[in-house]
Design a protein around this motif. Sequence first.
Motif, mmCIF file in Angstrom:
data_model
loop_
_atom_site.group_PDB
_atom_site.id
_atom_site.type_symbol
_atom_site.label_atom_id
_atom_site.label_comp_id
_atom_site.label_asym_id
_atom_site.label_seq_id
_atom_site.Cartn_x
_atom_site.Cartn_y
_atom_site.Cartn_z
ATOM 1 N N UNK A 24 52.013 53.087 70.230
ATOM 2 C CA UNK A 24 52.983 52.036 69.940
ATOM 3 C C UNK A 24 54.415 52.552 69.913
ATOM 4 N N UNK A 25 54.540 53.839 69.792
ATOM 5 C CA UNK A 25 55.890 54.395 69.758
ATOM 6 C C UNK A 25 56.508 54.439 71.150
ATOM 7 N N UNK A 26 55.685 54.386 72.159
ATOM 8 C CA UNK A 26 56.252 54.416 73.506
ATOM 9 C C UNK A 26 57.006 53.129 73.759
ATOM 10 N N UNK A 27 58.137 53.256 74.422
ATOM 11 C CA UNK A 27 58.877 52.027 74.712
ATOM 12 C C UNK A 27 58.152 51.228 75.801
ATOM 13 N N UNK A 28 58.349 49.970 75.751
ATOM 14 C CA UNK A 28 57.836 49.100 76.811
ATOM 15 C C UNK A 28 59.048 48.647 77.623
ATOM 16 N N UNK A 29 59.084 49.095 78.865
ATOM 17 C CA UNK A 29 60.214 48.771 79.736
ATOM 18 C C UNK A 29 59.727 47.776 80.779
ATOM 19 N N UNK A 30 60.390 46.646 80.790
ATOM 20 C CA UNK A 30 60.017 45.598 81.754
ATOM 21 C C UNK A 30 61.171 45.461 82.732
ATOM 22 N N UNK A 31 60.887 45.785 83.973
ATOM 23 C CA UNK A 31 61.899 45.638 85.021
ATOM 24 C C UNK A 31 61.637 44.353 85.778
ATOM 25 N N UNK A 32 62.650 43.541 85.868
ATOM 26 C CA UNK A 32 62.562 42.339 86.702
ATOM 27 C C UNK A 32 63.293 42.663 87.998
ATOM 28 N N UNK A 45 63.969 46.273 77.232
ATOM 29 C CA UNK A 45 63.418 47.413 76.504
ATOM 30 C C UNK A 45 62.948 46.923 75.149
ATOM 31 N N UNK A 46 61.668 47.090 74.907
ATOM 32 C CA UNK A 46 61.101 46.700 73.614
ATOM 33 C C UNK A 46 60.456 47.949 73.034
ATOM 34 N N UNK A 47 60.914 48.303 71.879
ATOM 35 C CA UNK A 47 60.418 49.554 71.322
ATOM 36 C C UNK A 47 60.306 49.467 69.815
ATOM 37 N N UNK A 48 59.208 50.003 69.349
ATOM 38 C CA UNK A 48 59.054 50.163 67.913
ATOM 39 C C UNK A 48 59.503 51.578 67.571
ATOM 40 N N UNK A 49 60.532 51.637 66.809
ATOM 41 C CA UNK A 49 61.127 52.935 66.487
ATOM 42 C C UNK A 49 60.805 53.250 65.041
ATOM 43 N N UNK A 50 60.120 54.336 64.882
ATOM 44 C CA UNK A 50 59.808 54.713 63.500
ATOM 45 C C UNK A 50 60.657 55.923 63.128
ATOM 46 N N UNK A 98 56.388 52.617 80.649
ATOM 47 C CA UNK A 98 57.032 53.210 79.486
ATOM 48 C C UNK A 98 58.088 54.230 79.908
ATOM 49 N N UNK A 99 58.276 54.277 81.206
ATOM 50 C CA UNK A 99 59.341 55.129 81.701
ATOM 51 C C UNK A 99 59.953 54.447 82.901
#
Lengths: 217, 606
Positions: free
Chosen positions: B77-85, B119-124, B188-189
Amino acid sequence: MNCEVCQLKELEVEHFEIREVLRCILHTIVFHRALGLVRPKVIDLELFDITYVQCGDGELEKKIDEKIEQFISWVEKHPNKKSQVCISFYEVKNKHPSWFTNKTERLYWEQWYINLNVSQQQKVHSGKSHPSKIVVDPGDSLEERSARRAALETSLREVLFQIIKFVNEKKDHVPPISDGVVYFPYEVTIPSSSDSAFGMDMIKRMLQTGGHPTMLS
Amino acid sequence: MDLHGMAPHSESGKLEQVVSQFLLKSLHIILDSRIPSLHPRDPTCDSRVRKSDKWFNLVLGDRPAALDNLNFWHRNLMDPMIIDIILVQQGTAISTSVGNLLSGSPGRTATETVIERWLVQFESPPRGTASQPSEGSAASYKKTYKKSIIFLRSLYLQTRLLPAYRIFKQLSSSSQPFNFDIIYKVSSFSEPFSRVEEEMMKEYRFVPIEALPGRLHVSVTYRPQLSEFNLQPLTTMPPKIISDYVGSPATDPLRYFPSSYKGDRAISFPSKVMHSPTSVPFQRPHSWTSGFHKPVVNHHLAGSPTVYRTSQMSYDSPSPPMERMQNHRRPLHQRAPFYDECQLSPPFSPSVSPSTPTYLRNSESPRQTRAISETAPVTIPSPISGRSSRYISPNFSDPSKLSLPPLSPRSTRLDNSSNESPSGMRLIKKPEASRADLGSAGQKVLKDNKDDSGRFSGLLSSSDSPRVGFSRSSSKLSFQDDIDDCDFSCPFDVDDVDPPDSRISQNVDWKRNLESTSMGRKSQDAAVGVLVHMLRTAPPLRQDSSCYSSRSLRAEVENDGVATTASGFFMPRRTSDALEELRSYREMKDLLLSKSGTRVLTREPP
């Protein structure tokens, strides 16, 4: 509990644009405050290239439309004036009931002020305006009209971004969500016809905005 | 802080669940407003509330299949989720070569541009600094959940306020193909933007959502302007039958003047008008041969997953756990039937195409009619009208019948007609005879028209709409090729569109009129009517001077109330017909001479 107040950017609208602009803003605010189960409904504005989101509730739509019609009637009686539409969210608190009264108190936790400056219009019709009718001011050139329309579209978009920013910045004051309840109780206030109330509104506005009062025509 | 491995019912487990669902919901909201193929066709008709809809109290409908795969690769879950349109645009040149089109390799290139990056990321917080769950954190996931609900509402609106939503609307609202497509990539990258790209983009960061012990960050980098991309529908348009074109019987039946004129038939103009419609369906690739073009789009975009995969593989490699999610344009498959339908459309072309010339003809004819009527506003005797109208209506009410039949049936019909009423052609031939009297020009025209006579006449009798001419030698010769290709009619040509029957009756009436001009007013009117008709069917003014003299002759005669011979423009098919016509002219001449005296004699054409 704090009552968070948000003064939205003033919009210069023409008479025939009031309905769409108010619908857009009011529904957007309510959508962000309807925290129960909601099936969003996407609406494309007719006069502007803007899409907004409703809650998809017919009852809610009807109530908001009624308020908008009341406001339009008020504007017709008080043309060329700055005006405000206020939507407030409150909690109902029961005061200790007595023999004679069973008062409930409203605790407002959020208020939104929609500031409109309705420009003078030579209306062709009187009475209720129909959604499809467009009143044209013959005095304006086409370029002026389209420039004004474009400016209003930009401003309306800014207002929507303003709403998004506000709802994301201030969340702590929002009451807990009750099960089965979709909307928080809300109230839409339009300017009153009485002079004293209007005067009070004017003073309030002056204090809030710090600007010059609008000269009555 | 590793949230994995915790019991689902513990605080952390619940928070993990909330975060995980938050990622899914965010992805769903973004894709729902960007990828047309994933967008439900009619969301309003689906009233059921799924389990996934209950998350965050936002009913979105069916989750795309891609979201089901998300959990497989987004382990951490720590990995960012990158959505490219990504905006995919077709290449520039559209090849008209059929081979290229069908092969799907016309040398076109597709350009990809990332128009939005979410960019959606859970940052802990880093290990060691994370605070132990405090007493208040028991309800922290609930607060996070409530704040997430509010945030996702604003995300839902935000996606519809950004510029990319406009082109999504374009794609999803229109059934016609465009020269662009939108695909997405979740990873995620991602390859960072170049400096140039960065300068062209804006960033919007949402206020982070508290998700103790961490925070949820959502931001979007987007192109504020998409007008630089030439996004437009493809030029191939499916054929559309326009049934209410101007001049059609449905819209304007009054334009036909059905009672009187032959002249209101279409006077089609030069060959191109007639020529093009019949050839358009088969030669112009961009009309309804969408089947030619669409396979290109189809093929090209169908191939796009491969293309995009290979192109994206380059930045896929650094992170093995990442899974690339792509879509190719599903409408390609969904639209295959659409393409097939378009390929079926050419059968419409024979019926559709004539509508164009018909339209043109119709548009021409009123003008022509008007021009003529201005000179002689007298109605033609009624016996003609009924038959005329009969022949008018089929042409205009049923476009399919406007396609001109092949030569032979007409010839056959002609023969029949000629057999039935040799005199029926008399009217046609008489002008020819007079033209022969006029001089060599007439003879030349005669010769030319002889060659084409069968075709012309046949053309007229079948369609009744064009006015076939004989009038000019030079202009006629110039249209030979067109005539060979399709049936063609010149303006100002003799109108022999009436069927032989009507011709017979007309001729008879005319003769009767000639003979009885001295009888009284009624015959005079009839004679005038015939004269008007002759004037209408007169050769064009740019004919040689004999034309003018013959016109003036007619005018004179008209003044005297006697019908005269009209200038010739019909083409006799046989010498015997010509002779017959000549004979009749002589008779007329004699009659006129007897009536008018020396005045006519002096005005005889040279």
